[in-house]
Write an enzyme that holds these catalytic residues in place. Structure first.
Site, PDB file in Angstrom:
ATOM      1  N   CYS A  68      49.744  -7.776  53.965  1.00  0.00           N
ATOM      2  CA  CYS A  68      49.946  -7.824  55.411  1.00  0.00           C
ATOM      3  C   CYS A  68      48.985  -6.838  56.070  1.00  0.00           C
ATOM      4  O   CYS A  68      48.364  -6.025  55.411  1.00  0.00           O
ATOM      5  CB  CYS A  68      51.396  -7.509  55.774  1.00  0.00           C
ATOM      6  SG  CYS A  68      51.935  -5.899  55.193  1.00  0.00           S
ATOM      7  N   GLU A 115      55.963  -6.800  66.675  1.00  0.00           N
ATOM      8  CA  GLU A 115      54.777  -7.565  66.325  1.00  0.00           C
ATOM      9  C   GLU A 115      54.917  -9.058  66.574  1.00  0.00           C
ATOM     10  O   GLU A 115      55.998  -9.617  66.415  1.00  0.00           O
ATOM     11  CB  GLU A 115      54.453  -7.388  64.829  1.00  0.00           C
ATOM     12  CG  GLU A 115      54.090  -5.982  64.449  1.00  0.00           C
ATOM     13  CD  GLU A 115      53.766  -5.838  62.975  1.00  0.00           C
ATOM     14  OE1 GLU A 115      53.046  -4.869  62.654  1.00  0.00           O
ATOM     15  OE2 GLU A 115      54.211  -6.658  62.144  1.00  0.00           O
TER      16      GLU A 115
END
Length: 177
Positions: A68, A115
């Site tokens: 990620c 996010e």
């Protein structure tokens, strides 16, 4: 070098730039990505999980998707995903974006995730790889059915973004069943 990330609206429109640490301290909405590398195993589809290195400034020692990160200003999310997959796992491969989601989560040390997370998937054949031991403490191939159950039974073992990212993978239906 100070890592900078892209601030966005809830519609994922760019509105600015800030340091990675600042966005996590103040809970500012920013763009991110999660990658699942998959392969066909003896028990069906397997995903490559990583246990984040304990020295990471957040979520260290927790299991998560293959890789990620955050795109840098001026970098596409696709390019950023391929860059980080190579940096973290030593893998250069084709990735396909399969969806995105928004989440907010309080982390340890007063940090906050907020996010828009773009989810990518790639299929691995017999390609060897070497994980970056400064980023990744462990890695394992796990059948998707087993990891889904483990995530339900023991959510404390996984990063805050793992479960919603895994749901995007599940939503593909027959493609990855």
């Amino acid at each position: 070098m100070v890592d900078k990330v892209i601030l966005v609206t809830r519609d994922d429109c760019e509105v600015g730039i800030a340091t990675k640490l600042k966005v996590h301290q103040e809970g500012l909405l920013h763009r991110a990505f999660s990658i699942f590398v998959t392969r066909e195993g003896s028990q069906g589809l397997e995903i490559l999980l990583q246990k984040r290195h304990r020295q990471k400034y957040h979520s260290g020692g927790l299991w998560s998707n293959t890789c990620c990160g955050h795109p840098r200003p001026g970098e596409t999310t696709q390019d950023a995903a391929q860059r980080r997959l190579l940096e973290e796992m030593g893998l250069a491969m084709s990735l396909q974006e399969i969806g995105s989601f928004h989440y907010e989560a309080r982390l340890g040390n007063g940090l906050v995730e907020n996010e828009i997370d773009h989810v990518f998937v790639g299929k691995l054949g017999d390609q060897p790889f070497t994980a970056n031991l400064q980023e990744v403490e462990e890695h394992a191939w796990v059948p998707i059915i087993a990891v889904s159950q483990d995530c339900q039974d023991h959510p404390e073992k996984f990063t805050a973004w793992f479960k919603p990212a895994l749901q995007v993978l599940h939503d593909l239906g027959d493609i990855y069943d």
